[in-house]
Design a protein around this motif. Structure first.
Motif, mmCIF file in Angstrom:
data_model
loop_
_atom_site.group_PDB
_atom_site.id
_atom_site.type_symbol
_atom_site.label_atom_id
_atom_site.label_comp_id
_atom_site.label_asym_id
_atom_site.label_seq_id
_atom_site.Cartn_x
_atom_site.Cartn_y
_atom_site.Cartn_z
ATOM 1 N N ALA A 1 -41.400 -30.604 61.740
ATOM 2 C CA ALA A 1 -39.833 -30.235 61.034
ATOM 3 C C ALA A 1 -39.847 -31.131 59.644
ATOM 4 C CB ALA A 1 -39.218 -31.298 62.354
ATOM 5 N N LYS A 2 -41.150 -32.305 59.664
ATOM 6 C CA LYS A 2 -40.116 -32.618 58.001
ATOM 7 C C LYS A 2 -40.794 -32.483 57.203
ATOM 8 C CE LYS A 2 -41.378 -37.803 56.483
ATOM 9 N NZ LYS A 2 -41.833 -38.822 57.564
ATOM 10 N N SER B 1 -38.754 -28.898 56.512
ATOM 11 C CA SER B 1 -36.605 -29.943 55.383
ATOM 12 C C SER B 1 -37.558 -29.924 53.864
ATOM 13 C CB SER B 1 -36.474 -30.949 56.529
ATOM 14 O OG SER B 1 -37.276 -31.326 56.270
ATOM 15 N N LYS C 1 -38.427 -26.710 51.697
ATOM 16 C CA LYS C 1 -37.140 -25.632 51.369
ATOM 17 C C LYS C 1 -36.801 -26.208 50.432
ATOM 18 C CE LYS C 1 -35.459 -24.877 56.363
ATOM 19 N NZ LYS C 1 -34.779 -25.343 58.305
#
Length: 161
Positions: A98-99, A102, A105
């Motif tokens: 998840a890190k 993000s 992006k």
């Protein structure tokens, strides 16, 4: 990366490096991931028959994949030998993925494989890094620093004799 992890990497008999990565990118954060491999792939990697040239990582459906990693066919493999450049899944925790998702992006950030090594238990691991691309002038600066270090080493060698 702590000293214990560094020692494990240095002791590994197999170290397949992505030599261009440090020239092309600034490393923001590094991670160590497991690699999902078939039987003949791990045998080829243990023989050092792999390459990280032009490889990159991508996140698909919450899973991290390495694309473009070349693992040569195992010499003694029969009809069930593996594909040369198939996509391979990397194993990280959901929080780490998840890190990375993000961070990637944002424009200019990517995930790049740095090193494939064999851990003491015989499993293949990959060091990956969240990276930001260097501009042309950054690359020139890197080359200048490398040349300066080389000159200093030459001067020290002549000074010692």
């Amino acid at each position: 990366m702590n000293k214990e992890q560094e020692q494990i990497r240095k002791k590994s008999p197999i170290q397949i490096k992505n030599k261009k990565a440090s020239f092309e990118y600034f490393f923001i954060e590094e991670f160590t991931a497991g690699i999902v491999l078939t039987g003949t792939e791990i045998k080829s990697i243990r023989l050092g028959k792999a390459s990280l040239v032009d490889t990159y990582c991508t996140i698909i459906n919450g899973e991290l994949w390495v694309k473009g990693m070349n693992v040569s066919p195992y010499f003694y493999g029969s009809y069930n030998n593996h594909e040369l450049k198939r996509d391979r899944k990397l194993l990280l925790t959901k929080r780490e993925i998840a890190k990375l998702a993000s961070a990637t992006k944002q424009t200019g950030y990517t995930i790049v494989p740095l090193l494939v090594f064999i851990d003491p238990k015989g499993r293949a691991k990959m060091d990956i890094a969240l990276c930001k691309g260097k501009k042309v002038f950054d690359k020139r600066q890197t080359l200048k620093e490398k040349e300066d270090r080389r000159e200093m080493d030459r001067a020290m060698k002549t000074f010692k004799h």
